[in-house]
Scaffold this active site. Structure first.
Site, PDB file in Angstrom:
ATOM      1  N   ASP A  76      -4.087  -3.709   6.515  1.00 37.17           N
ATOM      2  CA  ASP A  76      -4.457  -4.520   5.354  1.00 37.17           C
ATOM      3  C   ASP A  76      -3.451  -5.659   5.180  1.00 37.17           C
ATOM      4  O   ASP A  76      -2.251  -5.478   5.396  1.00 37.17           O
ATOM      5  CB  ASP A  76      -4.472  -3.653   4.092  1.00 37.17           C
ATOM      6  N   SER A 135       0.858  -1.178   0.000  1.00 33.02           N
ATOM      7  CA  SER A 135       0.000   0.000   0.000  1.00 33.02           C
ATOM      8  C   SER A 135       0.900   1.235   0.000  1.00 33.02           C
ATOM      9  O   SER A 135       1.736   1.388  -0.886  1.00 33.02           O
ATOM     10  CB  SER A 135      -0.933  -0.045   1.215  1.00 33.02           C
ATOM     11  N   HIS A 146      -2.584  -1.096  -3.559  1.00 32.44           N
ATOM     12  CA  HIS A 146      -3.796  -0.294  -3.457  1.00 32.44           C
ATOM     13  C   HIS A 146      -3.677   0.925  -4.355  1.00 32.44           C
ATOM     14  O   HIS A 146      -2.739   1.713  -4.229  1.00 32.44           O
ATOM     15  CB  HIS A 146      -4.037   0.130  -2.010  1.00 32.44           C
TER      16      HIS A 146
END
Length: 339
Positions: free
Chosen positions: A131, A12, A39
């Site tokens: 995440d 990310s 992401h």
């Protein structure tokens, strides 16, 4: 016997740098397919495949639906689609967002765990929040290998640190040294007798849907949480057997940390709207007071100042609160350099 032949990688914030270092260290003869989720913003296109293709020896492509996951190739998730693994092929879906993201790291990891079991190697790189943790737990639950970027090596250590907090991982190394490690890990025979849990199967199925999920498909997965989904305002179900994860009735998924950040963002938007409304109210009262004074309506003129003062004071309080930094959030996970 099956062998370890699939590597799934999630990143990310700070992920482009970590991914470039990762692919640069991977050997050209790696006997495994690599699937990557970073992401990304939903709109537009991504140049990530080109960036990674220039950074390492392996050919890199943007995954397409039904594409075979070939050994010795890197497959990158496109924007606004979950990248899933189904029977050795890539599956793209427009399923519900997870933690506000599509593609989502956890969706890829769960599908790989369900499809390949112990033949999967999960890799979590730089990123904010938590995440990837649920997905790594799914991989570990099926006997897969778990690898995490050393938090001291990550630009944003939230994701690696979260995995380490919830799971005893197999390896913790800097991203640049992962290639040499993986070279020695792929191709080994594995035991595939561990079946995926019902929750992993169901969540993988939800991610694969191209549309809403009926409430009957989510409700049995847990118990009502009394929280609302930031995406759709639906009731959130707290999932059984997970580390504080939630899904709403249409399938949007949230970790506790991601939910907290999203609630803060929602509250901030509401308060900015309230500030604008209060300032407009004070301005409208001033205009009405001027009109009343021009008409000689002294009774109204005497009433308006209190209303204006109350609105202006409330606006000052809100403005001070909003500008105080109370709503400072973790780094945005959208990587502009990859788009």
């Amino acid at each position: 016997m099956p062998t370890r032949d699939l590597i799934v990688v999630g990143a990310s914030a700070g992920g482009v740098e970590a991914l470039r270092a990762f692919v640069a260290g991977v050997p050209a003869d790696l006997d495994a397919a690599i699937a990557v989720v970073l992401h990304l913003p939903a709109g537009g296109t991504s140049a990530l495949a080109g960036i990674l293709g220039r950074s390492g020896p392996l050919p890199t492509v943007t995954a397409s639906d039904g594409m075979a996951l070939r050994r010795g190739r890197v497959h990158v998730a496109p924007p606004d689609h979950h990248l899933l693994v189904v029977d050795g092929s890539a599956r793209l879906s427009h399923g519900p967002t997870e933690h506000g993201h599509r593609p989502a790291v956890d969706a890829l990891f769960r599908s790989a765990a369900a499809s390949h079991g112990a033949g999967v190697i999960g890799v979590v790189l730089s990123g904010a929040l938590d995440d990837g943790t649920a997905g790594m737990l799914a991989i570990a639950g099926r006997g897969g290998l778990t690898v995490v970027q050393d938090p001291d090596d990550a630009l944003y250590d939230g994701m690696p640190t979260s995995v380490l907090r919830h799971l005893t991982v197999d390896h913790v190394v800097p991203s640049a040294k992962m290639g040499a490690l993986l070279r020695d890990c792929v191709g080994l025979q594995v035991d595939t007798r561990h079946e995926p849990s019902g929750l992993v199967r169901r969540e993988t199925a939800i991610a694969a849907t191209n549309g809403g999920v009926h409430a009957d498909g989510v409700t049995p997965l847990g118990r009502p949480s009394n929280f609302s989904c930031p995406d759709c305002d639906g009731n959130l179900i707290e999932l059984d057997g997970t580390s504080k994860c939630f899904r709403c009735h249409v399938g949007h998924a949230w970790t506790a940390e991601a939910l907290l950040v999203a609630q803060g963002a929602t509250l901030e938007r509401v308060l900015w709207t309230a500030l604008r409304t209060l300032e407009e109210k004070a301005g409208l009262v001033r205009r009405m007071r001027g009109d009343a004074s021009a008409r000689g309506a002294e009774l109204l003129v005497r009433r308006f100042p209190r209303t204006e003062e109350e609105a202006a004071h409330a606006a000052d309080v809100l403005r001070h609160h909003l500008l105080s930094g109370t709503f400072t959030r973790p780094a945005d996970v959208e990587e502009e350099s990859a788009t």
